[in-house]
Design an enzyme around this catalytic site. Structure first.
Site, short mmCIF file in Angstrom:
data_model
loop_
_atom_site.label_atom_id
_atom_site.label_comp_id
_atom_site.label_asym_id
_atom_site.label_seq_id
_atom_site.Cartn_x
_atom_site.Cartn_y
_atom_site.Cartn_z
CB THR A 23 -0.94 0.00 1.22
OG1 THR A 23 -1.88 -1.08 1.09
CG2 THR A 23 -1.71 1.31 1.33
CG HIS B 213 -0.59 0.41 -4.79
ND1 HIS B 213 -1.03 0.33 -6.09
CD2 HIS B 213 -0.38 -0.87 -4.40
CE1 HIS B 213 -1.08 -0.93 -6.47
NE2 HIS B 213 -0.69 -1.68 -5.46
#
Length: 341
Positions: free
Chosen positions: A39, A42
């Site tokens: 995450t 990202h």
């Protein structure tokens, strides 16, 4: 305090930030270890993770440390306690929270996403999010509790039964955790698909029955030769359309296909509805970690789950941007950031 602040796509700066102040129900944690998550990658690349991030924000949501200060109304921990956190703080009053789906809280606070997180020397959190580490758990292992908790939610949704055949695609940290959890759930055989040899070697040590190089080997033929002719569950842990497509191809009749890997928000996959119909497949995905943090910590502390073999390196905040920006580094394994280094 020293911190790693995200200012926007490809803009992460290690700089001095103000030490957090705490309210009456808050706990100030001196961070000892904070994991680098997909995450975080990202977000660094400008994509949406599990939550929206508004710069400038200190990232880092997989962290452990020592309680440095407590608010006047805190009762569940004390100064000096070794702890980790569940970064997803639910309000408890919105409709999802009141209907047993708190991970869809309409007022979610995400430490390391919506508010400052653990890539810093200190982080302040609500005491509800604080969990004590077991006596056998190191800070690095404690930082792994959040990803384990996410995996537990996903493995619960897979509905693996004793005797099932399971294929895991991807031998990174998440894939290695899922492989172990599938074994703990009672799978008779677990196969791992992973092109990197050293990751396959780790998987074998952690209990994979079959390890396959999907680039050089005929996956279907190897599975068949190993007696895996009815795959009950396929867990995709890469987050690419091609491997999700592969998961659907491998799945047997009445199988669950768990799309656990996080794709880019705008990516799509091609699905043949007739194939889903013909096999009676169930396609699932798993979102964060509702109600699983304590189970994760218990599995870690009792050594039923190995969370250390996939850790590649513990390094300082100055190394964080290099890890986020270079896939070749992340291919080595899990990185843990320690603000003390």
């Amino acid at each position: 305090m020293k911190s790693a602040v995200f200012y926007g796509k490809h803009d992460l700066r290690v700089e001095e930030s103000k030490k957090p102040e705490i309210g009456p129900k808050d706990v100030l944690i001196q961070v000892k270890a904070c994991g680098v998550c997909g995450t975080d990658v990202h977000i660094y690349e400008g994509d949406k993770g599990a939550a929206e991030v508004t710069p400038p924000t200190i990232l880092g949501h997989e962290f452990s440390g020592v309680v440095a200060q407590t608010g006047a109304e805190v009762v569940n921990c004390k100064v000096g306690d070794r702890v980790c956190i569940d970064p997803n703080c639910y309000c408890g009053t919105c409709e999802p929270c009141r209907n047993g789906a708190a991970h869809y809280c309409e007022n979610m606070i995400g430490y390391g996403t919506t508010v400052n997180g653990g890539f810093a020397e200190y982080c302040a959190v609500n005491e509800r999010q604080v969990y004590l580490l077991g006596e056998n758990t190191t800070f690095e292992q404690g930082a792994m509790a959040e990803p384990v908790a996410c995996c537990l939610h996903g493995i619960d949704m897979c509905e693996i039964q004793p005797g099932h055949q399971v294929v895991v695609i991807g031998g990174g940290m998440i894939g290695l955790l899922m492989m172990q959890l599938a074994n703990l759930a009672g799978a008779a055989k677990v196969a791992l698909l992973e092109p990197v040899e050293n990751k396959r070697e780790v998987a074998k040590k952690l209990g994979a029955d079959i390890c396959i190089d999907p680039i050089k080997e005929d996956v279907q033929a190897v599975l068949k030769a190993a007696g895996m002719t009815w795959i009950n569950t396929v867990i995709e842990c890469v987050g690419r359309p091609s491997t999700i497509r592969q998961a659907i191809d491998i799945a047997g009749n009445k199988a669950v296909v768990m799309m656990f890997g996080l794709t880019k928000p705008d990516e799509t996959i091609q699905v043949k509805p007739f194939e889903v119909f013909q096999k009676e497949l169930v396609l699932k995905a798993s979102f964060i970690n509702p109600y699983t943090q304590k189970r994760a910590l218990d599995l870690i502390d009792t050594r039923r789950l190995d969370v250390s073999s996939m850790i590649y390196e513990v390094c300082g905040l100055e190394n964080l941007e290099g890890v986020l920006s270079k896939p070749e580094l992340r291919a080595n394994g899990k990185y843990i950031i320690s603000p003390e280094k």
